[in-house]
Each structure stands twice: as C-alpha cells, then as structure tokens.
Design a protein around this motif. Structure first.
Motif, mmCIF file in Angstrom:
data_model
loop_
_atom_site.group_PDB
_atom_site.id
_atom_site.type_symbol
_atom_site.label_atom_id
_atom_site.label_comp_id
_atom_site.label_asym_id
_atom_site.label_seq_id
_atom_site.Cartn_x
_atom_site.Cartn_y
_atom_site.Cartn_z
ATOM 1 N N CYS A 151 -30.232 -9.012 9.523
ATOM 2 C CA CYS A 151 -31.060 -8.271 10.487
ATOM 3 C C CYS A 151 -31.425 -6.879 9.991
ATOM 4 O O CYS A 151 -30.559 -6.033 9.803
ATOM 5 C CB CYS A 151 -30.356 -8.150 11.834
ATOM 6 S SG CYS A 151 -31.395 -7.235 12.994
ATOM 7 N N VAL B 286 -34.884 -10.201 19.992
ATOM 8 C CA VAL B 286 -35.437 -8.869 19.710
ATOM 9 C C VAL B 286 -36.482 -8.931 18.581
ATOM 10 O O VAL B 286 -37.441 -8.175 18.567
ATOM 11 C CB VAL B 286 -34.297 -7.875 19.354
ATOM 12 C CG1 VAL B 286 -34.840 -6.527 18.907
ATOM 13 C CG2 VAL B 286 -33.349 -7.704 20.533
ATOM 14 N N THR C 63 -29.485 -15.295 12.970
ATOM 15 C CA THR C 63 -28.042 -15.201 13.141
ATOM 16 C C THR C 63 -27.528 -16.016 14.327
ATOM 17 O O THR C 63 -26.350 -16.261 14.462
ATOM 18 C CB THR C 63 -27.694 -13.704 13.361
ATOM 19 O OG1 THR C 63 -26.352 -13.578 13.731
ATOM 20 C CG2 THR C 63 -28.534 -13.076 14.473
ATOM 21 N N PHE D 199 -24.912 -1.202 13.767
ATOM 22 C CA PHE D 199 -24.266 -2.474 13.454
ATOM 23 C C PHE D 199 -25.373 -3.512 13.304
ATOM 24 O O PHE D 199 -26.245 -3.637 14.164
ATOM 25 C CB PHE D 199 -23.325 -2.857 14.606
ATOM 26 C CG PHE D 199 -22.678 -4.209 14.454
ATOM 27 C CD1 PHE D 199 -21.436 -4.341 13.836
ATOM 28 C CD2 PHE D 199 -23.303 -5.359 14.937
ATOM 29 C CE1 PHE D 199 -20.835 -5.586 13.706
ATOM 30 C CE2 PHE D 199 -22.705 -6.611 14.806
ATOM 31 C CZ PHE D 199 -21.469 -6.721 14.186
ATOM 32 N N HIS D 200 -25.351 -4.239 12.189
ATOM 33 C CA HIS D 200 -26.376 -5.257 11.928
ATOM 34 C C HIS D 200 -25.774 -6.653 12.010
ATOM 35 O O HIS D 200 -24.737 -6.907 11.391
ATOM 36 C CB HIS D 200 -26.937 -5.097 10.509
ATOM 37 C CG HIS D 200 -27.666 -3.813 10.286
ATOM 38 N ND1 HIS D 200 -29.031 -3.761 10.144
ATOM 39 C CD2 HIS D 200 -27.227 -2.533 10.178
ATOM 40 C CE1 HIS D 200 -29.400 -2.502 9.960
ATOM 41 N NE2 HIS D 200 -28.320 -1.727 9.972
ATOM 42 N N VAL E 273 -33.029 -4.740 11.738
ATOM 43 C CA VAL E 273 -33.116 -3.828 12.890
ATOM 44 C C VAL E 273 -31.783 -3.125 13.140
ATOM 45 O O VAL E 273 -31.708 -1.899 13.248
ATOM 46 C CB VAL E 273 -33.564 -4.584 14.172
ATOM 47 C CG1 VAL E 273 -33.610 -3.631 15.369
ATOM 48 C CG2 VAL E 273 -34.910 -5.238 13.956
HETATM 49 S S1 SF4 Z 1 -31.808 -7.034 16.703
HETATM 50 FE FE1 SF4 Z 1 -30.739 -8.940 17.250
HETATM 51 S S2 SF4 Z 1 -29.943 -9.736 15.314
HETATM 52 FE FE2 SF4 Z 1 -30.453 -7.570 15.008
HETATM 53 S S3 SF4 Z 1 -28.533 -6.431 15.357
HETATM 54 FE FE3 SF4 Z 1 -29.701 -6.507 17.292
HETATM 55 S S4 SF4 Z 1 -28.891 -8.326 18.378
HETATM 56 FE FE4 SF4 Z 1 -28.279 -8.520 16.211
#
Ligand code: SF4
Lengths: 87, 610
Positions: free
Chosen positions: B291, B497, B79, B286-287, B293
């Motif tokens: 993502c 991350v 992203t 929030f994605h 995660v």
């Molecule tokens: S892990 Fe990184 S890409 Fe995923 S929501 Fe968190 S900041 Fe955004």
C-alpha cells in the motif's frame, strides 16, 4: 446591511488556509461566488476544486440549486474540506 | 478453472482442529464467475455449511477465510481478505474484511481460502508453510496479548515476513466483542475472535514461497504505476491524517456520536481532532501490504496520565472512545485503543458499551458497586479505559457487557432506550439523524449496524447533488447501490480506500480484471455485488431475520437532536419505514424483507445454492 459568513477550514484545508476559521463580512446581496473569490485572494485557495468540498449551511454545494450563485445570508457557515470517503 | 489465466490459486485448505488434520479442495470456476471470491464465496460456503441451529461457540461453527482474485497481486493495497462465521456478538451470519500480510501469504502458499473447523482439546496454533500444515502446542501462550502472540507465531514459523493472526485474552474468555488481530490489522466487528477462543485456537501463521500469477503481467505493471501516481494526489490526505481526518468534518456535519448518541455534536472536538493527533501524538504511518497510501497513524502519548501508551488510531475508534464517551483527551483514546488491541476487543463495540455504561451510571441505574468502584461519568478518560478493562477481564458489570449489546438487552430489556445497536451489533460512529440514508445503512446491513457492509452514504448524501441528506426519497435506491458496490469490492481483495485509482466504482472498467484474471468479469461486477447481498439476506432469512429485525433503536426514532448543526432534526419510526419500503422494493424483497422467488431466480441464486 452587511452579511457575516463564518468560514471553517477542516483537516488538510486548514493547513492550506493557515487558519481554522474566520468571519468574512460581505456586502448585502453577495453570492457564494463573491465569497470564494475573496477566499482565493486572501487564502490562495481557488474554488471550485475537485479536491475541495464546499458545504454551505450543512448542505454540499451541488445540493444548492444555484450553486455558486446561491445568495448569502447573515450568519451562514461555509465549510471547506477534502472530499469525504468513508471511515 | 481454465477460463482464468491468473489471480486464483484454485484451492481451499480445510483444517480440522478436532482431528488435527487438513486437506485441500478445488475451487469451482462457476462459483467464481458468479461470486468472484472473498465475501461472495465466503457467504456461499457459510450457506452450505453453517446451519441456523449452530451456536457461535459450538464446535460445528466454522471460520471461513477467503481471499479475492486481487489479493496478493502486485497492485496497490491488494491486502484484503474476508471472514465468514456465526457471530458470537449477533448470533447470526458475520462477514468481516481485513488487511495485513495474511491474505497475500495464504495465496502465495497456494490457497485462495482457509476453513477452520472442529475444536481442539488443548490450546493450539496452526502453522502453514506452503503445502505443509502443522499444529503446535500453544498452552503456554494462554493469556498472552494478541500482539505478543503474533510475535510468537512469527518465531514459530521462523520468518518475520509470515502472515499471522492471533487472539488475545478476551477471546479466551469468550468475550463476545473479541477481535482477531491480523498482522496488526483486525477482523474487528462481530466477535469472531471468540469463535477461535471457543476452538482453543490461539493463532495461525502462514508463509508461501510461490507467486500469485496474473494473465497479463505487462499490463498489470502499467496499471500499478498509473494507480500509484493517482493515489499520491487523490489519497494524499489519507497519508497525512489517516481516517481521523474526518473527526472535525463529521462533527461539523452534526452526526458525531456524542455521549452514547444523546446528541450529534461534541463541543470539545479540538482535543481529539486530526490536528491534535498529528501535532502531539503522531509517530509514523503504518502501511498494509503493497500500500502506497499508508493511512494507519501510529500514535504515542508522550506525557500525562497515559504517557507511554501507543496505538494506531482510526476515525471510528477516536469517535467512539472519544466523543461517544464524552472524552476530549486524545491520550486517553490512545490508551483505550492500546488496551483493546492487546486484550483483543473491538474498539467500536467497546466504545459503544462504555458509552452505554456511562449513561446508565449518570442516570443512577447502576452504581460504583457494578463498576468495580469506577466513577463512570462521561468525560473521564480513566473511566473509559477502566471500563474497557472490565469488559476484557469480565469483571463486575464487564461480565455482562462482555455478552455484547444482545446479551445486555436480554438481561435488561428496560435499558432498551439507551442501547444503540441493530441485530445485536452496536452503531458505527455516525448518528443517522444527521444523514437519513445512514439510518437505512444500519437497519439493512448484513451484519448489524455497520457503515461499511451497510453502505456509507455520507459522501453521496452531501456531495453528489442528487440527494437531500434530510429527505426520505431515493435513499432506498442509494443504499442498495452502495451496499452492492461494497459487496463486490469486498470480494476483490483490495482496500476500499484505493479502489477508485483502479476504477472499481459503480460502473467498473474492465481493464484491471481482464489483465489480472484473463476473464471478462466486467460489466457484471455490480450484478455480482447484488447477488452477494441477496445471498447474505437469504442466510439471514434462514436465521430468522425479518422486517422487525431491520428496525432502529428507540433513541434514533424517538428523540430530536438536542444540539449542534443538526439541532431539531429527527426521524420517526414511520419515516424510517417509508425508506425501508422503498429499499425492499428496490431489492426485490417482500414487505417482510425476504428476497422474492423471482429475485432469487434473476440473480441465479437458485442454481448456485442447489
Ligand atoms: S489505504 Fe487501505 S491498504 Fe492502505 S494502509 Fe490504509 S487500510 Fe491499509
């Protein structure tokens, strides 16, 4: 003479332990391994675990030369938490 | 470009706001091999096009947005994209990293980068639909909050999936800590929003109908599956608690910024920790784009004086609007966070400036006359939110604070003992007296006191077993290594991350880059990171940065930590400079912090920049 060690369970480790912190009273001469054995028995958290960070008196466990054989002293603080990786 | 069989679109879009015109340019394969894209290529374009004499608000300043080879590829969290511009906050080079849909959509529209230059007479917004670039009148949007502006942009382009970026009213007023809101993520630090404000550019929307090609789709698909599986375990805590999971830990480590960095331990941490957040304020995750995660924690205040406030809180925001202002009410933090998002200011610089104001107030150096009647005492959530509003609206002392730490220091050099900033950028949410490596991080980061660009050392200093957090030795080498690692990751287009799940570490595996680009980037990625960091230092040297600018504020090197787990710990200027010497040596810079000729040659920067 007993040693009292405060164990704090941070972030997700608190969920696993079911408590935020507690004091373990250990026999004199105990080492960290004795404490982790008790934590495993009483809290079901087996250590070492790659997803659990162990910090004794402000230092990561790998920074203690004798690691799990490190002797415990009265008033020690042990932190258990998920590994940190940046904010 | 024929050496690349995927990942790059091969073109940059250049938009001139003065002429209301646009054109495309071809990317050079050689530049990509040496700099990857993203932060690396952004720095090169900055070096070539933005000279040291250009003022941040000058129409000759440009905003360079660059994606990386992985941006928009079907892999986790692809992203990210980067920004380079002259910072209104520091007056120097700024790089910044951001998520959202904008980067991926820019690539789908056929561009690896976007350069915005010139300046519009009237408020405008740019609409990019594949090869079609148009300008819309945004004069009626003036004064709109950044999130409302995002919605207007989506309406204008006619597609809710478009990538959009906007500024809020603070940037219109040239507040030097203004951010750019990108699909509700942000180019937060350095005040880039103000550059768009000076150009009278309210926002940009982009929608592409293409795809980002990859060299080996089957292998990429396999990597995606493996990475997602890994992330479910390795990043489960990010999904559960987001970055606020670190609040308790950083406090227990004794490096939590507390009451304007006066101490490093906050006594009432339960009010603002991740458990309180989850139990009382959390609404949903929030994605970012692609993502799995989803570390964003959307929070809402359900009762009390801040009821109805809603924002996505991150560790840095919680720490700097919370403990750093003495505030133990998570609801107040959500309200402050929301105000910053809507008005369009950086919560980190905001939290620092509010902490500073509170200290000045408590020391009697300013009064209610300066604060528009606000009783600016540490611990007051109302005061924290009120002072943020003063900054965003440039009212009372807010007009001075809106000039950023550099502006405050210029007007009041006698306040230097309380101003926590390097090169004009306020500290991130870690007190270096808790981890000495972090002192070098702040001192030598390419953009001022930043923990990301500067290299986040806490993990290594605590976990690796190779360092003592309160020792000086080895920190120069450590910080260099983390900085270089981050520089190449920032040039890839993925989130830091998740990078471990695809093996982007200090010794990155070759697999992913080959599958995506068809080109053998590895094992050279760390060298690319080193090259980028040195390129940035060349820019900074050209802008006058020397050893004296790599120094830390007085509090960090004069005062002992008064309380908490780091009680009694201290750094002196001499101790810090020993680490700095080691760092310069590791970098191949001279004793004044300028890259030596042999370093420039070894990294092939002389050919790249000629
Ligand atoms: S892990 Fe990184 S890409 Fe995923 S929501 Fe968190 S900041 Fe955004």
């Amino acid at each position: 003479m007993k040693v009292r060690v405060t164990v704090k369970y941070l972030s997700a480790l608190r969920d696993r332990a079911g408590t935020a912190n507690e004091v373990f009273v250990m026999p004199a001469g105990s080492v960290l391994r004795d404490l982790t054995a008790r934590i495993e028995k009483e809290r079901g958290i087996s250590l070492p675990d790659p997803y659990v960070m162990i910090v004794l008196n402000g230092k990561g466990i790998r920074q203690h030369s004798r690691r799990l054989d490190t002797g415990l002293s009265d008033g020690d603080t042990l932190l258990l938490l998920p590994p940190v990786s940046g904010g | 470009m024929k050496e690349f069989k995927g990942a790059y679109m091969g073109k940059i879009l250049r938009v001139d706001l003065t002429k209301k015109a646009s054109r495309t340019e071809d990317l050079k394969g050689e530049d990509l091999k040496l700099l990857l894209g993203g932060r690396g290529l952004g720095a090169k374009i900055y070096y070539d096009e933005i000279g040291p004499d250009v003022d941040p608000f000058d129409e000759r300043n440009k905003v360079i947005f660059m994606t990386g080879p992985l941006t928009g590829v079907r892999l986790p969290s692809t992203t990210k994209f980067q920004l380079a511009t002259k910072s209104p906050e520091t007056g120097r080079y700024l790089c910044s990293n951001c998520g959202g849909d904008f980067g991926p959509q820019l690539k789908r529209a056929g561009y690896d980068g976007l350069i915005v230059e010139g300046s519009s007479d009237d408020w405008t917004s740019i609409i990019i639909k594949d090869g079609d670039v148009s300008f819309i009148d945004a004069s009626s949007w003036k004064g709109f909050n950044s999130d409302i502006t995002l919605q207007r942009l989506k309406d204008s382009i006619g597609d809710a999936r478009a990538g959009c970026m906007s500024i809020g009213p603070a940037a219109e007023r040239l507040v030097r800590i203004s951010f750019i809101n990108v699909d509700n993520r942000a180019f937060g630090r350095g005040g880039a929003g103000g550059v768009l404000g000076a150009k009278r550019l309210k926002g940009i929307a982009v929608k592409g109908s293409g795809r980002v090609p990859v060299a080996d789709p089957e292998r990429v698909n396999q990597i995606w599956k493996e990475a997602v599986k890994d992330l479910r375990t390795s990043r489960a805590n990010h999904t559960k608690y987001g970055t606020p999971q670190y609040i308790e830990a950083i406090n227990e480590f004794g490096c939590m910024p507390t009451r304007n960095f006066q101490t490093t331990f906050f006594e009432r941490i339960e009010g603002v920790d991740a458990h309180t957040m989850k139990k009382r304020y959390y609404v949903k995750n929030f994605h970012c784009f692609n993502c799995p995660v989803g570390c964003g924690m959307v929070c809402e205040v359900k009762e009390g004086p801040f009821a109805g406030a809603r924002a996505r809180t991150e560790y840095e925001t919680v720490a700097l609007l919370g403990p750093n202002c003495g505030v133990d009410d998570f609801g107040a933090i959500v309200a402050g966070n929301q105000l910053c998002d809507e008005m369009g200011i950086d919560t980190m610089s905001g939290g620092n400036l509010v902490g500073l104001t509170m200290e000045l107030f408590e020391r009697g150096l300013i009064t209610k006359e300066h604060t528009d009647g606000i009783e600016a005492k540490f611990g007051s959530g109302e005061a924290m939110v009120g002072l943020l509003r003063l900054i965003a609206e440039r009212r009372g002392i807010g007009d001075l604070l809106a000039e950023g730490a550099r502006g405050v220091m210029k007007k009041h050099p006698e306040w230097a003992p309380y101003i926590m900033a390097v090169k004009g950028l306020p500290y991130a949410a870690y007190d270096p007296r808790g981890f000495y490596g972090n002192a070098l991080t702040y001192g030598t980061s390419s953009r001022g006191a930043c923990h990301n660009v500067g290299g986040w050392t806490i993990r290594a200093e605590l976990q690796s077993g190779d360092y003592d957090r309160w020792a000086l030795e080895g920190k120069g080498k450590l910080v260099k290594q983390i900085q270089d690692n981050r520089a190449y990751v920032d040039s890839l287009g993925i989130c830091t991350v998740v990078r471990g799940s695809m093996d982007f570490r200090d010794h990155p595996a070759s697999d992913v880059m080959e599958a995506v680009t068809g080109y053998g980037f590895t094992p050279d990625l760390m060298n690319i990171g080193t090259r980028i960091y040195n390129l940035e230092r060349l820019i900074l040297s050209r802008e006058g940065v020397k050893r004296k600018d790599d120094q830390l504020p007085p509090r960090t090197v004069n005062e002992k930590v008064p309380s908490g787990p780091s009680k009694g710990k201290f750094l002196t200027r001499e101790m810090y400079n020993l680490m700095l010497d080691e760092y310069y040596e590791e970098r191949g810079w001279d004793s004044d912090g300028v890259p030596k000729e042999e370093t420039v040659k070894r990294l092939k920067l002389h050919t790249l920049l000629s």
